[in-house]
Scaffold this motif. Sequence first.
Motif, PDB file in Angstrom:
ATOM      1  N   TYR A   6       0.797  -1.227   0.000  1.00 46.95           N
ATOM      2  CA  TYR A   6       0.000   0.000   0.000  1.00 46.95           C
ATOM      3  C   TYR A   6       0.829   1.277   0.000  1.00 46.95           C
ATOM      4  O   TYR A   6       0.300   2.374   0.106  1.00 46.95           O
ATOM      5  N   ASP A   7       2.163   1.192  -0.147  1.00 41.36           N
ATOM      6  CA  ASP A   7       2.988   2.396  -0.132  1.00 41.36           C
ATOM      7  C   ASP A   7       3.965   2.362  -1.301  1.00 41.36           C
ATOM      8  O   ASP A   7       4.760   1.423  -1.426  1.00 41.36           O
ATOM      9  N   SER A   8       3.902   3.358  -2.184  1.00 39.63           N
ATOM     10  CA  SER A   8       4.794   3.469  -3.336  1.00 39.63           C
ATOM     11  C   SER A   8       5.291   4.909  -3.422  1.00 39.63           C
ATOM     12  O   SER A   8       4.797   5.795  -2.726  1.00 39.63           O
ATOM     13  N   ARG A   9       6.243   5.161  -4.313  1.00 39.19           N
ATOM     14  CA  ARG A   9       6.809   6.509  -4.411  1.00 39.19           C
ATOM     15  C   ARG A   9       7.331   6.778  -5.812  1.00 39.19           C
ATOM     16  O   ARG A   9       7.888   5.872  -6.459  1.00 39.19           O
ATOM     17  N   ILE A  10       7.175   8.009  -6.292  1.00 41.43           N
ATOM     18  CA  ILE A  10       7.784   8.435  -7.552  1.00 41.43           C
ATOM     19  C   ILE A  10       9.247   8.758  -7.296  1.00 41.43           C
ATOM     20  O   ILE A  10       9.578   9.504  -6.364  1.00 41.43           O
ATOM     21  N   ILE A  11      10.129   8.206  -8.136  1.00 37.46           N
ATOM     22  CA  ILE A  11      11.564   8.431  -7.976  1.00 37.46           C
ATOM     23  C   ILE A  11      12.063   9.515  -8.932  1.00 37.46           C
ATOM     24  O   ILE A  11      12.761  10.443  -8.539  1.00 37.46           O
ATOM     25  N   ASP A  12      11.704   9.398 -10.207  1.00 37.76           N
ATOM     26  CA  ASP A  12      12.097  10.388 -11.208  1.00 37.76           C
ATOM     27  C   ASP A  12      11.049  10.405 -12.306  1.00 37.76           C
ATOM     28  O   ASP A  12       9.943   9.877 -12.127  1.00 37.76           O
ATOM     29  N   SER A  13      11.383  11.007 -13.449  1.00 35.56           N
ATOM     30  CA  SER A  13      10.404  11.151 -14.524  1.00 35.56           C
ATOM     31  C   SER A  13       9.989   9.816 -15.131  1.00 35.56           C
ATOM     32  O   SER A  13       8.974   9.737 -15.829  1.00 35.56           O
ATOM     33  N   GLU A  14      10.732   8.755 -14.849  1.00 40.23           N
ATOM     34  CA  GLU A  14      10.430   7.462 -15.452  1.00 40.23           C
ATOM     35  C   GLU A  14      10.041   6.395 -14.433  1.00 40.23           C
ATOM     36  O   GLU A  14       9.169   5.563 -14.691  1.00 40.23           O
ATOM     37  N   ASN A  15      10.695   6.397 -13.279  1.00 42.61           N
ATOM     38  CA  ASN A  15      10.616   5.251 -12.376  1.00 42.61           C
ATOM     39  C   ASN A  15       9.776   5.493 -11.130  1.00 42.61           C
ATOM     40  O   ASN A  15       9.774   6.593 -10.560  1.00 42.61           O
ATOM     41  N   LEU A  16       9.118   4.419 -10.717  1.00 43.10           N
ATOM     42  CA  LEU A  16       8.411   4.373  -9.442  1.00 43.10           C
ATOM     43  C   LEU A  16       9.082   3.333  -8.556  1.00 43.10           C
ATOM     44  O   LEU A  16       9.597   2.324  -9.045  1.00 43.10           O
ATOM     45  N   LEU A  17       9.057   3.597  -7.246  1.00 42.65           N
ATOM     46  CA  LEU A  17       9.490   2.593  -6.274  1.00 42.65           C
ATOM     47  C   LEU A  17       8.245   1.842  -5.823  1.00 42.65           C
ATOM     48  O   LEU A  17       7.288   2.442  -5.324  1.00 42.65           O
ATOM     49  N   ILE A  18       8.227   0.533  -6.007  1.00 41.40           N
ATOM     50  CA  ILE A  18       7.079  -0.274  -5.611  1.00 41.40           C
ATOM     51  C   ILE A  18       7.565  -1.499  -4.843  1.00 41.40           C
ATOM     52  O   ILE A  18       8.701  -1.945  -5.014  1.00 41.40           O
ATOM     53  N   SER A  19       6.697  -2.029  -3.996  1.00 38.57           N
ATOM     54  CA  SER A  19       6.978  -3.275  -3.276  1.00 38.57           C
ATOM     55  C   SER A  19       5.768  -4.177  -3.400  1.00 38.57           C
ATOM     56  O   SER A  19       4.640  -3.713  -3.562  1.00 38.57           O
ATOM     57  N   ASN A  20       6.013  -5.484  -3.293  1.00 37.85           N
ATOM     58  CA  ASN A  20       4.870  -6.370  -3.155  1.00 37.85           C
ATOM     59  C   ASN A  20       4.544  -6.527  -1.671  1.00 37.85           C
ATOM     60  O   ASN A  20       5.263  -6.019  -0.809  1.00 37.85           O
ATOM     61  N   GLU A  21       3.476  -7.208  -1.371  1.00 33.63           N
ATOM     62  CA  GLU A  21       3.030  -7.330   0.015  1.00 33.63           C
ATOM     63  C   GLU A  21       4.041  -8.044   0.899  1.00 33.63           C
ATOM     64  O   GLU A  21       4.050  -7.873   2.118  1.00 33.63           O
ATOM     65  N   SER A  22       4.913  -8.843   0.294  1.00 35.57           N
ATOM     66  CA  SER A  22       5.919  -9.580   1.063  1.00 35.57           C
ATOM     67  C   SER A  22       7.213  -8.792   1.233  1.00 35.57           C
ATOM     68  O   SER A  22       8.114  -9.250   1.921  1.00 35.57           O
ATOM     69  N   GLY A  23       7.305  -7.608   0.606  1.00 33.43           N
ATOM     70  CA  GLY A  23       8.436  -6.731   0.848  1.00 33.43           C
ATOM     71  C   GLY A  23       9.496  -6.688  -0.228  1.00 33.43           C
ATOM     72  O   GLY A  23      10.409  -5.866  -0.157  1.00 33.43           O
ATOM     73  N   GLU A  24       9.430  -7.570  -1.231  1.00 32.71           N
ATOM     74  CA  GLU A  24      10.390  -7.477  -2.333  1.00 32.71           C
ATOM     75  C   GLU A  24      10.133  -6.167  -3.078  1.00 32.71           C
ATOM     76  O   GLU A  24       8.985  -5.830  -3.385  1.00 32.71           O
ATOM     77  N   THR A  25      11.191  -5.420  -3.347  1.00 32.91           N
ATOM     78  CA  THR A  25      11.053  -4.027  -3.767  1.00 32.91           C
ATOM     79  C   THR A  25      11.757  -3.787  -5.098  1.00 32.91           C
ATOM     80  O   THR A  25      12.894  -4.242  -5.295  1.00 32.91           O
ATOM     81  N   TYR A  26      11.080  -3.029  -5.965  1.00 33.18           N
ATOM     82  CA  TYR A  26      11.551  -2.869  -7.340  1.00 33.18           C
ATOM     83  C   TYR A  26      11.466  -1.419  -7.797  1.00 33.18           C
ATOM     84  O   TYR A  26      10.737  -0.610  -7.230  1.00 33.18           O
ATOM     85  N   LEU A  27      12.206  -1.128  -8.889  1.00 31.63           N
ATOM     86  CA  LEU A  27      11.952   0.058  -9.699  1.00 31.63           C
ATOM     87  C   LEU A  27      11.067  -0.372 -10.856  1.00 31.63           C
ATOM     88  O   LEU A  27      11.344  -1.380 -11.519  1.00 31.63           O
ATOM     89  N   LEU A  28      10.020   0.397 -11.108  1.00 32.00           N
ATOM     90  CA  LEU A  28       9.101   0.064 -12.193  1.00 32.00           C
ATOM     91  C   LEU A  28       8.963   1.272 -13.101  1.00 32.00           C
ATOM     92  O   LEU A  28       8.760   2.411 -12.630  1.00 32.00           O
ATOM     93  N   ASN A  29       9.076   1.071 -14.410  1.00 34.28           N
ATOM     94  CA  ASN A  29       8.953   2.150 -15.379  1.00 34.28           C
ATOM     95  C   ASN A  29       7.478   2.511 -15.545  1.00 34.28           C
ATOM     96  O   ASN A  29       6.653   1.661 -15.883  1.00 34.28           O
ATOM     97  N   GLU A  30       7.176   3.773 -15.310  1.00 33.08           N
ATOM     98  CA  GLU A  30       5.786   4.224 -15.331  1.00 33.08           C
ATOM     99  C   GLU A  30       5.159   4.105 -16.721  1.00 33.08           C
ATOM    100  O   GLU A  30       3.962   3.833 -16.857  1.00 33.08           O
ATOM    101  N   GLU A  31       5.946   4.292 -17.784  1.00 31.27           N
ATOM    102  CA  GLU A  31       5.423   4.245 -19.148  1.00 31.27           C
ATOM    103  C   GLU A  31       5.192   2.813 -19.625  1.00 31.27           C
ATOM    104  O   GLU A  31       4.166   2.488 -20.212  1.00 31.27           O
ATOM    105  N   THR A  32       6.170   1.944 -19.362  1.00 26.96           N
ATOM    106  CA  THR A  32       6.123   0.598 -19.943  1.00 26.96           C
ATOM    107  C   THR A  32       5.568  -0.461 -18.997  1.00 26.96           C
ATOM    108  O   THR A  32       5.303  -1.589 -19.415  1.00 26.96           O
ATOM    109  N   ASN A  33       5.427  -0.116 -17.690  1.00 29.72           N
ATOM    110  CA  ASN A  33       5.010  -1.085 -16.675  1.00 29.72           C
ATOM    111  C   ASN A  33       6.021  -2.219 -16.504  1.00 29.72           C
ATOM    112  O   ASN A  33       5.682  -3.286 -15.991  1.00 29.72           O
ATOM    113  N   GLU A  34       7.240  -1.994 -16.928  1.00 27.07           N
ATOM    114  CA  GLU A  34       8.274  -3.019 -16.808  1.00 27.07           C
ATOM    115  C   GLU A  34       9.155  -2.739 -15.597  1.00 27.07           C
ATOM    116  O   GLU A  34       9.476  -1.589 -15.287  1.00 27.07           O
TER     117      GLU A  34
END
Length: 730
Positions: A164-192
Motif C-alpha cells: 500500500y505504499d509506493s513513491r515516484i523516484i524520477d520522470s520514469e521510475n516508481l518505487l514499488i513493493s509487493n506485500e511480502s516486501g520485495e522491492t523494485y523500480l518500475l517504469n511508469e510508461e512501460t510497466n516493466e
Amino acid sequence: MNRNALKIPAILICVTFVMLLCCACGSGDQSGYEEREISLPEGCDNIWDFNVADDGVMRIAVTEEETQKGYVWESRNRGESWERSWCYTDAMHITEPEKVDCSLSFSAKGNAVCTVSDRSLDESECMDTRCFYMDFQGNAKELSNVMPRSEVSEALYIGDGFSYDSRIIDSENLLISNESGETYLLNEETNEITDCILNSKNPLYSPGAFMVEGDQIYLLGVGDVIQYNSKEHAVEKKNDKTLELVKKAYVNSDKVAVLTAYKGDFYFFNEDGLKRFSDGKKQTFIPKKEMSFVPSEVYGSSIAFDQKDQVYLAINRDGDSPQLFCYKQVSNKSQKEKKRLEVYTLQQDEDVQKLVDYYQKENPGVQVHVTVGIEENGSMTVDDAIKKLNAGMMGGDSPDILFLDGLNVDSYVENHMLMRLDEDIEELHTESNFKNIIDTYEWNGELYAVPVRFGLPIILSPHEDIVNAKTGMDFINKMEEHQIKIGEYDFANDVRFYYQAFVDDKTDHGTIDRKDVQEFLKNVKRMYDLEESQDNVHLSQLMLPPQQTGGMIGSLLGNSSLELDYIWQPQEIQMAQQLKDSTYGIVTSGQETYYIPRMIVGISAATKQEKESKDFVSYLLSRQSQKITGEAMGLSIDESVLEDTLHNLKLDQAEIADENASRTLRLQELPEGVVSDFLQSVGNADRATNNNGTIMSIFMKYTEKYLNGEISYEKAVKEISDRLRLYAYE
C-alpha cells in the motif's frame, strides 16, 4: 620586581571572567522552534500526504469526511488559504470510496502515485491492491501488476500484489513493493520492472520503511539496510551506521513511524516525538515540550521541509480532525529555568509517559523526566533494578515520584520511604472517588500511595461454573471437567493470571505458607497438562502489571472455551455485550471481588520538590486527567468520570480478526442497567490482586524449571519457600 610578571595572572583573570560571562549569557539565550498551526480546508477527515514542491507550492492529499472522497488541495501563500485542485478518487473511477483506503504520495515535482487497498478484514472478500500514477493535472493511469511471484520464505510471505505504499523516484521510475516486501523500480510508461532493489533474502521490513531524496533511496530491509542510487541502478552503501540506528528505532516504535530524508540526514516521528539521525547519532530534533499536542496520542502522516528549512508535520487523530504544523527555528529564545521532577517506573510504560506528557503541556514551567528501571532489551533483572532503586533512595539519589506497579508498595510505606499524601491533596477526598480502590494502600489510617487507575481480571467462557469459580482449586477442577485445552501462546499469561487472582494475598509480603506453594505448583502442573504443545515453557520473563491478552477477541470470535483477560478500557464493556455463546465475570474468591490497582503513585519522602510533586499527583487525580485513556492505562477511579465515559460510548463498528476467523462488531450504546450494574460491581470490588513483581518472579523462575524438567517438584517447593522466607526477613 618584574612588572610584566604581574600582568600575566591579571590578563588570565580578565579572560576567565569574560569566558564565564559569555557562558552565563549563552545559557539563557538558546535556539528553539516556534510552532505554527496551519489551518486546513474544512471537512478534512484524514491526511494521506503533505508536500512542499520545488516551486514552493504546498499540496495536501486528504479524505473528505462527508463523502470519503480523496482530494488534492494547493496553497501558494504558505497555507494562508487553500484551493481544491482535483479529486483523485474520481480520477481513478472509484465509486465507493468509503470501502477503500487511497494512500497517495507526492513527488517533489507535484505529480503523485496512489495505491488503493480494501478496508475489509475478510480475505475472501478483499480486493487486490491497485496502483495508479497521477500527473500534474490529476489524470490517473492504472499500473498493471507485472511483479514476479514472491520468493520469500513461508514465514515472511504475505502476498504477491502491490503493497500500500509506493513513491515516484524520477520522470520514469516508481518505487514499488509487493506485500511480502520485495522491492523494485518500475517504469511508469512501460510497466516493466527495471531493477530489483530488495530481493527475497532481504525484503522491506514493512510498507513505508524507506526514504527518498533525489536519486538516493534508503531502505530498511528485514536483514540489511540499503542506500541505493536510482540513477546508477546500484547499491551505494550497505548497513550504514546511521541508517541502522533509524531501523532500530523503527522496529522498536509502538506506532508506525513516519520517515523522511533531507540534506543527507534522516528524520523520524513516532510516539516519542520528532528525532534527527545524523553522523551515527540520534538527536531530539524538536522536543515534545515545544509541540502543542501529545505525540503518543496522534499518528504521523508526513514530514516535509521547505526552501527555508522550515519543517512541516502532518498528523491524524482517532475520532478527531487532522492537523498540520509548521516549525520555524528561532534564535536567542529565552529559556527560563524550570523546576525538574524525576519520575520512576520499574519498566517501560507508555501510559505513564502519556500522563507525563499531558501534565507537561499543562505545566510548562516544570520539566519532567521519566527514568525506567528495566530498559527494554536491557540485561538488568527485576531484583537488580529494585536494589538499585532502593540504594539510591537510601543514599540521597531518589526520584521525586514513583509509579509503584510491580513493586512491594507496603515495604516502601512501612520503611517510611514515601511521603504522606492525604493531608494536602484535596483530590484524594473527592466524593465520587471509588474509596475501596483509593484506600488500597492505607496504612494506620493514612495514605502514602494511591492507584490513580484500576483494571478488572475477567474469565470468559460458555461454562458458567468456570466463570464463577471461587478458588484456584475449583477453577482447575472445572477446567479439567470441561476438558479445556490451553493454547501454546496463552499458557504463560494464564499462569500469571492464576498467580495474581488465586494465590493467597499474603504472598505479596513473602509470608505465604508452604502448603500454598505446594498447591500453586500442583495446580499449575495440572494447567500445563491441559496445554496443547507440551513444549518448554517461558515464565521467568513475565512482568507486572499484565497487558491485555486478546482473550476478549478470542471469545468474541468463538474460538475458545476459556479465555482469561483484563478490562482496562471502557470500550471493552461495550465489546463484552457482543458475546454470543460465552459469558464473562470478574474474578471472585469466596465473597471477595478482585481488582488490579494500576498507576500506583507515591512521592519520595526525600524529594526536594514537594510542592511540584503534590501538584503532579493532584493532576493525576483530577477530572481532566482521569478522562485520558490508554491501551492499558486502566479505568478511572472517579465514579462520575467513569459513568460519564460509559454513557458517552457511541454506536461504532469494530473489525476483529485472528489467524482463523474475523468478525465485524456493531457496538451499541450501553443501556442504563448495564452501566449501573458495572459501577456496582466496581464499588463492591474489595480485594487487590497480587502485584509484587519480585515475589512473582521467584514463583515463576522455579515453576518454569519444574515444568521444564530441570528440577523436581520437591526442589521447586523448597526453593520458592526458602526465597520467600529470605525476602520476608530482608
